[in-house]
Write a protein that holds these residues in place. Sequence first.
Motif, PDB file in Angstrom:
ATOM      1  N   ASP A  68      19.564  46.930  35.817  1.00 50.09           N
ATOM      2  CA  ASP A  68      20.214  47.103  37.112  1.00 50.09           C
ATOM      3  C   ASP A  68      21.367  46.117  37.266  1.00 50.09           C
ATOM      4  OD1 ASP A  68      20.926  47.349  39.798  1.00 50.09           O
ATOM      5  OD2 ASP A  68      18.888  47.898  40.356  1.00 50.09           O
ATOM      6  N   ILE A 115      23.667  45.962  39.663  1.00 44.91           N
ATOM      7  CA  ILE A 115      23.870  45.476  41.034  1.00 44.91           C
ATOM      8  C   ILE A 115      22.922  44.324  41.338  1.00 44.91           C
ATOM      9  CG2 ILE A 115      23.588  46.132  43.449  1.00 44.91           C
ATOM     10  CD1 ILE A 115      24.812  48.806  42.754  1.00 44.91           C
ATOM     11  N   ALA A 116      21.668  44.485  40.892  1.00 44.23           N
ATOM     12  CA  ALA A 116      20.712  43.395  41.092  1.00 44.23           C
ATOM     13  C   ALA A 116      21.168  42.146  40.352  1.00 44.23           C
ATOM     14  CB  ALA A 116      19.335  43.820  40.616  1.00 44.23           C
ATOM     15  N   CYS A 117      21.744  42.310  39.164  1.00 50.33           N
ATOM     16  CA  CYS A 117      22.262  41.162  38.413  1.00 50.33           C
ATOM     17  C   CYS A 117      23.287  40.409  39.234  1.00 50.33           C
ATOM     18  CB  CYS A 117      22.950  41.623  37.126  1.00 50.33           C
ATOM     19  SG  CYS A 117      21.829  41.916  35.801  1.00 50.33           S
ATOM     20  N   ARG A 118      24.219  41.154  39.840  1.00 51.19           N
ATOM     21  CA  ARG A 118      25.267  40.485  40.614  1.00 51.19           C
ATOM     22  C   ARG A 118      24.660  39.756  41.802  1.00 51.19           C
ATOM     23  NH1 ARG A 118      30.113  43.963  42.299  1.00 51.19           N
ATOM     24  NH2 ARG A 118      28.905  45.832  41.822  1.00 51.19           N
ATOM     25  N   SER A 119      23.640  40.349  42.405  1.00 48.37           N
ATOM     26  CA  SER A 119      23.046  39.705  43.584  1.00 48.37           C
ATOM     27  C   SER A 119      22.299  38.430  43.204  1.00 48.37           C
ATOM     28  CB  SER A 119      22.111  40.676  44.296  1.00 48.37           C
ATOM     29  OG  SER A 119      20.845  40.667  43.675  1.00 48.37           O
ATOM     30  N   LEU A 120      22.054  38.241  41.896  1.00 48.17           N
ATOM     31  CA  LEU A 120      21.376  37.019  41.455  1.00 48.17           C
ATOM     32  C   LEU A 120      22.369  36.013  40.884  1.00 48.17           C
ATOM     33  CD1 LEU A 120      18.279  38.614  39.737  1.00 48.17           C
ATOM     34  CD2 LEU A 120      18.385  37.529  41.967  1.00 48.17           C
ATOM     35  N   GLY A 121      23.658  36.307  41.023  1.00 46.28           N
ATOM     36  CA  GLY A 121      24.659  35.349  40.565  1.00 46.28           C
ATOM     37  C   GLY A 121      24.952  35.423  39.092  1.00 46.28           C
ATOM     38  N   ILE A 122      24.567  36.530  38.444  1.00 47.75           N
ATOM     39  CA  ILE A 122      24.877  36.691  37.029  1.00 47.75           C
ATOM     40  C   ILE A 122      26.236  37.379  36.923  1.00 47.75           C
ATOM     41  CG2 ILE A 122      24.180  37.794  34.890  1.00 47.75           C
ATOM     42  CD1 ILE A 122      21.301  37.628  35.902  1.00 47.75           C
ATOM     43  N   ASN A 123      27.118  36.817  36.115  1.00 44.99           N
ATOM     44  CA  ASN A 123      28.447  37.376  35.961  1.00 44.99           C
ATOM     45  C   ASN A 123      28.396  38.541  34.972  1.00 44.99           C
ATOM     46  OD1 ASN A 123      31.067  37.953  35.430  1.00 44.99           O
ATOM     47  ND2 ASN A 123      31.715  35.834  35.142  1.00 44.99           N
TER      48      ASN A 123
END
Lengths: 447, 281
Positions: free
Chosen positions: A316, A318-326
Amino acid sequence: MSEMTTSHKAASASAVSVIARDTLLTAVVALVLAVPFIGLKSDSVGTALTLVTRWPLMLAMVGAVAAGRVLVSLWRLRSAAKAQRATAHTAAGDAKASLAAWGNSHMKAIGFAGFALAVVLPFLPFSNRYVVDIGTTFLIYVMLGWGLNIVVGLAGLLDLGYVAFYAVGAYTYALISTQAGWSFWVCLPLAGTFAAMFGLMLGFPVLRLRGDYLAIVTLGFGEIIRVILMNWVDFTKGPDGVSGIPRPSFFGAPFSRSAPEGVTTFSDLLGIEYSSMHRVVFLYFLILALAAITNLFTLRMRKLPTGRAWEALREDEIACRSLGINPTNVKLSAFALGAMFAGFAGAFFATRQGFVSPESFTFMESAIILAIVVLGGMGSQLGVVLAAFALVVLPEWFREFEQYRMFLFGAAMVAIMVVKPTGVMGHREPTIRLHPVGKSKKPEAAR
Amino acid sequence: MSAATMIQTADDALLDVEHLTMRFGGLLAIDDLSFTARVHEITSIIGPNGAGKTTVFNCLTGFYKPTVGRLRLCHPDKGEYYLERMEGFRIAQVADVGRTFQNIRLFPKMTVLENLIIAQHNRLMKASVFALAGLLGLARYRVAEKAAVEKAKFWLDRVNLTARADWEAGNLPYGDQRRLEIARAMCIAPCLLCLDEPAAGLNPRESLELNELLLSIRDEQGIGILLIEHDMSVVMGISDHIVVLDHGRKISDGDPAFVRNDPTVIRAYLGEAEDGEGADA
């Protein structure tokens, strides 16, 4: 009681009609296909081309297909009845699960056994030049499969142009060694670096793409590289290819009968009699080492933040971005590292063949490598080995079947996908566990 | 709660939303919205369907760029950030804003524990020096990973998922998935936690547990919580401060007692609000 028998009779009557309908349909399809494929055959008598008909054979084939269909239907009926009869959570399911669990818990042992087999293979009594050569080809595909596994299996980025990086690696070594005369050991890291740079070059424009769209662009990229190699005649020698690529040496000692003044050959170095097998075996061990490095790197990477981020990206974005992963870094690192291993494999390919041309880097190669990853079970290292065996080694064995070789190749692919839609080794092993494997056997009990 | 409401000074503002406007073509999804969320407080955003609540979240967490407006985050340790100028992932990475999603977004094929460890990606990445220290197996990385596991264990314990730590997240029951997503957001060590309908699909017992979890997060972690919720038992039970939206506009803003009796709110909700109140009382 009588009610039950009538309902039973009705059920079996409807089953018979379903089977009859399926069989008829199958027979018609088989007939349509069989007329041009089997019924009619062109034969050359002298200089003339005549058409030979083989109707009895064709009918026999269609009959066989129909009979097969009946058997499949009956088998399905039986297994469905069995499943109905068995209580919930069938024993078969448990057996399957425990087999998978056994496979997973013994993954390391299986891996080591396979590696040990690979190491001793050239020294086994039945080994000859042919076996070692097939082994080398097999290992090239295993290495490519492992490299692509980073991109497709872990990061979930569908790449149909992977062969482009293989080509970049091969041409890097071919051109530098023939033009500048640098040795294989210097060019090997260069080939990997160049391929990784091309991976980044592909990665940047496709950052926003996923799935089908990404596949199309990567397919185009693969073709661009091949077309450039084909048409930039001044630089790449075009369709003629680059020949006379130097063979690798054993750290400076060449594999030849005699060497120029001041250079010791490999056979002299070890004080053994010269044999042309030495180079073949050396190349085999070279690719074995390269493939092993690829495997160890990926296995280690999976347990590191970068590797976990690859898998998270697949799951996922989008979930990655919400966790601060670039996501940019994650994608580019997957593309670059996957490409790097293709580059290493390419340099090896060039030195093994002594000749490279654009013909070796067609879309078909990308498709086979991708098929290896998908059939093996996305993300599974052992699966890649098994699938590479099925797709590379088996067709060699099937050479006796001549024209049916590609048919068997396709049939094997279809069979794997029907039996195990998630690939041979579809199960994903967690990268970290809180509870040791033995204890988590019955998670339901913990509730 | 009383302690939190007593120290309502201008200094403890955590998030200042000023004149936020979001326009999608001809549709005005949010119209000049301003409100403040404070540390140690649960701020709820409520409103009928389509009021623009999730759009506010998407602006806050960088999924949308607001058409107009300023989103000022005063991080207690790091200083001020203007979220509307930051790239999506940096809002979580630098400004420490965590969020969950209305339709749960876990990593379904990965285990519960892995989900929580990925949330600590940036800290582990730094410790692994771009995977180099990790590849070499240096102690520096091993220590960092152990700390990450400990943190994950702490949150697993808090959301009652320790026994299922090695399950694939996608196989968890629905309520567990909701709680896991909150735990995952907490693992990035946020200063502001944005929860998008965390009680949706939970049974009454589960939503009661959720209330307790959110209150304890507020009190023990000392962070601000921003909550979108339809379940009035959750909203009225735990909110310190409620913002009511309707058609993108703010129609009411105050503590639960004030909002509950605000005639504009009752009008916006029509029968719905009265039903909710009846159930509450």
